[in-house]
Design a protein around this motif. Structure first.
Motif, mmCIF file in Angstrom:
data_model
loop_
_atom_site.group_PDB
_atom_site.id
_atom_site.type_symbol
_atom_site.label_atom_id
_atom_site.label_comp_id
_atom_site.label_asym_id
_atom_site.label_seq_id
_atom_site.Cartn_x
_atom_site.Cartn_y
_atom_site.Cartn_z
ATOM 1 N N HIS A 178 42.090 13.205 -101.889
ATOM 2 C CA HIS A 178 41.404 13.347 -103.174
ATOM 3 C C HIS A 178 41.346 12.028 -103.943
ATOM 4 O O HIS A 178 41.248 12.020 -105.169
ATOM 5 C CB HIS A 178 42.103 14.423 -104.016
ATOM 6 N N ARG A 179 41.353 10.922 -103.216
ATOM 7 C CA ARG A 179 41.274 9.610 -103.858
ATOM 8 C C ARG A 179 39.857 9.329 -104.365
ATOM 9 O O ARG A 179 38.892 9.931 -103.935
ATOM 10 C CB ARG A 179 41.683 8.517 -102.860
ATOM 11 N N ARG A 180 39.790 8.352 -105.275
ATOM 12 C CA ARG A 180 38.535 7.795 -105.787
ATOM 13 C C ARG A 180 37.655 8.861 -106.449
ATOM 14 O O ARG A 180 36.446 8.835 -106.348
ATOM 15 C CB ARG A 180 37.763 7.086 -104.667
ATOM 16 N N ARG A 181 38.287 9.795 -107.109
ATOM 17 C CA ARG A 181 37.549 10.827 -107.837
ATOM 18 C C ARG A 181 37.942 10.859 -109.315
ATOM 19 O O ARG A 181 37.621 11.811 -110.016
ATOM 20 C CB ARG A 181 37.788 12.188 -107.200
ATOM 21 N N GLY A 182 38.667 9.836 -109.755
ATOM 22 C CA GLY A 182 39.061 9.769 -111.156
ATOM 23 C C GLY A 182 40.250 10.638 -111.516
ATOM 24 O O GLY A 182 40.530 10.828 -112.710
ATOM 25 N N LEU A 183 40.974 11.166 -110.515
ATOM 26 C CA LEU A 183 42.063 12.088 -110.816
ATOM 27 C C LEU A 183 43.260 11.377 -111.454
ATOM 28 O O LEU A 183 43.879 11.918 -112.376
ATOM 29 C CB LEU A 183 42.494 12.814 -109.544
ATOM 30 N N THR B 220 36.134 20.031 -108.539
ATOM 31 C CA THR B 220 36.866 19.909 -109.784
ATOM 32 C C THR B 220 38.300 20.352 -109.535
ATOM 33 O O THR B 220 38.555 21.325 -108.825
ATOM 34 C CB THR B 220 36.244 20.766 -110.890
ATOM 35 N N THR C 195 43.110 8.687 -113.287
ATOM 36 C CA THR C 195 42.700 8.387 -114.649
ATOM 37 C C THR C 195 42.806 9.617 -115.540
ATOM 38 O O THR C 195 43.259 9.531 -116.686
ATOM 39 C CB THR C 195 41.262 7.843 -114.661
ATOM 40 N N SER C 196 42.418 10.774 -115.020
ATOM 41 C CA SER C 196 42.500 11.998 -115.832
ATOM 42 C C SER C 196 43.948 12.332 -116.175
ATOM 43 O O SER C 196 44.237 12.788 -117.288
ATOM 44 C CB SER C 196 41.835 13.161 -115.101
ATOM 45 N N PHE D 235 41.709 2.000 -123.515
ATOM 46 C CA PHE D 235 42.148 3.291 -122.995
ATOM 47 C C PHE D 235 42.754 4.166 -124.086
ATOM 48 O O PHE D 235 42.682 5.398 -124.008
ATOM 49 C CB PHE D 235 43.155 3.091 -121.861
ATOM 50 N N ARG E 161 45.119 9.781 -118.798
ATOM 51 C CA ARG E 161 44.506 10.106 -120.086
ATOM 52 C C ARG E 161 45.246 11.256 -120.770
ATOM 53 O O ARG E 161 45.622 11.180 -121.937
ATOM 54 C CB ARG E 161 43.042 10.483 -119.842
ATOM 55 N N ARG F 49 45.276 -1.335 -115.793
ATOM 56 C CA ARG F 49 44.062 -0.815 -116.429
ATOM 57 C C ARG F 49 44.348 0.316 -117.404
ATOM 58 O O ARG F 49 43.480 0.690 -118.197
ATOM 59 C CB ARG F 49 43.060 -0.354 -115.361
#
Length: 411
Positions: free
Chosen positions: A88-93, A2, A95-96, A328, A99, A125
């Motif tokens: 730290h790619r492809r962990r939704g960071l 996290t 997007t977070s 979104f 957001r 996106r």
């Protein structure tokens, strides 16, 4: 794993910016460039992702005022300095961060967000659409001549030290801004960007030069440029690297470009960022020898659909109900009635069972917002659906702009 997402503190700026530099290849910027971005960073609008003591993600925003169709200057968030560490790619960071940022922009009351991209595929996106294009020109000045308008010979040109005439150039720029959507009114501190000229970044070119255009003692235009000398067996082959040309009337504009085309010991002009409707294209004798290339520039998102559509004027009267999709930012989802004309507009939410005239996503609205991309061409790409016959033509014409939108400088 996290990662903690938190507002940037000034004491963390160096590590935060170092993460950004590494994400873009790891080369450190010149000290004067780094100092400028440090001064311009708005920490309360910037986010950092932290894995323990390590910064692994960055995102920021600048407080801009941008011209929209009709000439109004609208508060706009300039999204910038976005990166995620390769570890730290492809962990939704990402997007977070997007957001959190859009939620913050909405809370601040920003109706619009804009950004430029390193990779265009990333931001669609999140609701961003391509809203402006830029033109690159590589002009063979040994073969191209300019036909200039009446009065050009009456314009006086003189060299000036860029740092000493910033105020005069910025006054010209400020008068130009309202006439073209997408232009940014430069806030305090941003006047330093056009004259930023690190020696290590010149790649063999001269220091930044400036020529002013004057009439009756008044500055009515300017050009920022550098000259990169070169020679081969044929003789001098120098290149004029054009950074900016702005003027208040056609004669001053033509005088500046004629000067740039006639600089001794040069054979080519490289202009990396011009509007796609640049009047220069109608001054040159042979447009095919201008090496024209277009590319996407500013990407735009409507943070608040109603407020954003009310902030601009419309070229012709329009009265349409838009069925907007925005997964979104769901507060934008639904149907909006837009009524407007050249004097202003109203955009209010209506019941979802009200008949809709056009169906589209917020991304298409972003592309069409500044008038540089038509709703009609988006419909032909299958991205806008006409639900009432005639609505597409009506709205497409109304969303248009007399001048092509253009972003004059990166951020």
């Amino acid at each position: 794993m996290t990662a903690e997402l938190r507002e940037l503190g000034q004491s963390d700026w160096d590590r935060w910016y170092g993460t950004l530099e590494r994400a873009f290849g790891g080369l450190h910027e010149a000290p004067e460039e780094r100092e400028l971005w440090d001064a311009l960073t708005e920490c309360d609008r910037s986010l950092g992702l932290w894995d323990g003591e390590e910064c692994v993600g960055t995102a920021g925003a600048f407080s801009f005022r941008m011209t929209v169709p009709g000439g109004a200057l609208v508060d706009t968030a300039g999204v910038t300095m976005v990166s995620v560490a390769a570890t730290h790619r492809r962990r939704g960071l990402l997007t977070s961060m997007m957001r959190r940022q859009l939620d913050d922009l909405r809370e601040r009351g920003d109706a619009l967000a804009v950004l430029t991209v390193s990779e265009p595929a990333i931001y669609g996106r999140f609701g961003y659409g391509v809203a402006t294009w830029s033109l690159r020109a590589s002009i063979d000045t040994t073969r191209v001549r300019l036909t200039v308008p009446e009065g050009t010979d009456e314009v006086r040109l003189r060299y000036a030290v860029p740092a000493e005439v910033t105020d005069a150039c910025e006054a010209v720029y400020a008068r130009v801004v309202p006439g073209r959507p997408g232009m940014l009114a430069r806030q305090p501190g941003w006047e330093r960007l056009p004259v930023l000229d690190p020696e290590r970044d010149r790649d063999g070119a001269s220091p930044l030069q400036c020529v002013l255009a004057e009439r009756a003692g008044e500055v009515i235009g300017y050009a920022y440029f550098a000259v990169k000398p070169d020679w081969d067996a044929r003789g001098p082959q120098g290149v004029v690297l054009v950074r900016a040309v702005e003027a208040l009337d056609p004669a001053a504009y033509a005088a500046l470009w004629r000067f740039l085309c006639d600089i001794d010991l040069t054979s080519r002009i490289e202009a990396l960022n011009r509007p796609v409707d640049d009047p220069l294209l109608h001054l040159v004798s042979d447009v095919r020898r201008c090496g024209l290339v277009t590319r996407d520039s500013l990407h735009l998102r409507l943070v608040e659909v109603g407020a954003a559509l009310e902030a601009r004027a419309y070229r012709t009267p329009v009265d349409v109900v838009l069925d907007v999709a925005d997964a979104f930012c769901p507060w934008n989802e639904g149907r909006w009635r837009l009524t407007g004309d050249p004097k202003g507009a109203s955009c209010k939410r209506v019941d979802d069972d009200a008949p809709a005239d056009l169906a589209l996503s917020v991304r298409e609205l972003g592309s069409a917002y500044l008038g540089g991309v038509s709703l009609a061409e988006l419909a032909w790409a299958g991205r806008v659906r006409e639900l009432r016959p005639g609505a597409l033509a009506e709205a497409s014409l109304a969303f248009g702009s007399g001048a092509a939108p253009w972003l004059p400088h990166p951020f």
